[in-house]
Design a protein around this motif. Sequence first.
Motif, mmCIF file in Angstrom:
data_model
loop_
_atom_site.group_PDB
_atom_site.id
_atom_site.type_symbol
_atom_site.label_atom_id
_atom_site.label_comp_id
_atom_site.label_asym_id
_atom_site.label_seq_id
_atom_site.Cartn_x
_atom_site.Cartn_y
_atom_site.Cartn_z
ATOM 1 N N PRO A 69 0.800 -1.228 0.000
ATOM 2 C CA PRO A 69 0.000 0.000 0.000
ATOM 3 C C PRO A 69 0.837 1.286 0.000
ATOM 4 C CG PRO A 69 -0.948 -1.592 1.509
ATOM 5 C CD PRO A 69 0.390 -2.144 1.075
ATOM 6 N N GLY A 70 2.051 1.240 0.494
ATOM 7 C CA GLY A 70 2.909 2.414 0.476
ATOM 8 C C GLY A 70 3.467 2.724 -0.899
ATOM 9 N N MET A 72 1.567 2.220 -3.837
ATOM 10 C CA MET A 72 0.494 2.543 -4.790
ATOM 11 C C MET A 72 -0.743 2.983 -4.014
ATOM 12 S SD MET A 72 -0.076 -1.388 -5.833
ATOM 13 C CE MET A 72 1.667 -1.603 -5.578
ATOM 14 N N ARG A 73 -1.627 3.686 -4.709
ATOM 15 C CA ARG A 73 -2.823 4.202 -4.035
ATOM 16 C C ARG A 73 -3.751 3.094 -3.583
ATOM 17 N NH1 ARG A 73 -1.232 7.857 -7.154
ATOM 18 N NH2 ARG A 73 -2.242 8.012 -9.129
ATOM 19 N N GLU A 74 -3.902 2.094 -4.414
ATOM 20 C CA GLU A 74 -4.819 0.998 -4.087
ATOM 21 C C GLU A 74 -4.239 -0.308 -4.607
ATOM 22 O OE1 GLU A 74 -9.353 -0.389 -5.162
ATOM 23 O OE2 GLU A 74 -8.835 1.731 -5.347
ATOM 24 N N TYR A 94 2.202 -3.373 -11.206
ATOM 25 C CA TYR A 94 1.056 -2.645 -10.666
ATOM 26 C C TYR A 94 0.908 -1.293 -11.353
ATOM 27 C CZ TYR A 94 1.420 -5.945 -6.755
ATOM 28 O OH TYR A 94 1.477 -7.071 -5.982
ATOM 29 N N ALA A 96 -0.034 2.768 -11.484
ATOM 30 C CA ALA A 96 -0.002 3.958 -10.620
ATOM 31 C C ALA A 96 0.852 3.801 -9.365
ATOM 32 C CB ALA A 96 -1.439 4.363 -10.242
ATOM 33 N N ARG A 98 3.863 4.803 -6.633
ATOM 34 C CA ARG A 98 4.254 6.052 -5.993
ATOM 35 C C ARG A 98 5.358 5.781 -4.973
ATOM 36 N NH1 ARG A 98 -0.539 7.159 -1.572
ATOM 37 N NH2 ARG A 98 -0.397 5.107 -0.624
ATOM 38 N N ASN A 99 5.929 6.857 -4.427
ATOM 39 C CA ASN A 99 6.957 6.776 -3.389
ATOM 40 C C ASN A 99 8.181 5.978 -3.833
ATOM 41 O OD1 ASN A 99 5.272 8.272 -1.685
ATOM 42 N ND2 ASN A 99 4.264 6.429 -0.940
ATOM 43 N N SER A 110 3.481 2.483 -14.244
ATOM 44 C CA SER A 110 3.435 1.188 -13.560
ATOM 45 C C SER A 110 4.816 0.803 -13.019
ATOM 46 C CB SER A 110 2.910 0.101 -14.506
ATOM 47 O OG SER A 110 3.795 -0.070 -15.597
#
Length: 192
Positions: A69-70, A72-74, A94, A96, A98-99, A110
């Motif tokens: 979860p850290g 990607m948003r979902e 995956y 989207a 992030r971080n 991705s």
Amino acid sequence: MNTVYDKDDLQTAVRTLREGGVILYPTDTVWGIGCDATNSAAVQKVYKLKQRSDSKAVLVLIDHEAKLPGLMREVPELAYNMIDLAVRPLTIIYPAARNIAPELLAEDGSLGIRISKENFSHELCRMLGRPVVSTSANISGEPSPACFAEISQKIKEGVDYIVRYRQDDRSKALPSQIIKLEVDGQVKVIRE
């Protein structure tokens, strides 16, 4: 094969990653070139060493699905089911992400992520507390080495630390399966 790694070897590898260095290390598939996946300067060193265009995304390793979860948003529920059912290493791409260092993302945003179950790389990720880049230990376009002995001298000289664990291991690991989860819920098999 020795399944017990030297704690000093692991700590030196983690320290090298924290300092922005690049390591050569064993994974659950092949030997990999790695760095802290949140450090753009370190990621650029990996691309330079591999002589690879930074438009080609590389995957990252994490130690536990709770860290997804850290990144990607979902997290699609299907991903957790696939992870639970996997019998060999599984890389899931995956949408989207992030971080993470932006150089690691594909053009569509991705990111390929694999949860490592191999002793050393699992602990490496756990102790670093961040994802670790994992790309095969070869110059881009050359064959991937099946074991440490097949890694080119140029790659060995280009990293900041070479992990000692499993250097004598000659067993050939299977590459990971690669599955891409699309934003609309579709699943695409990239490599079985």
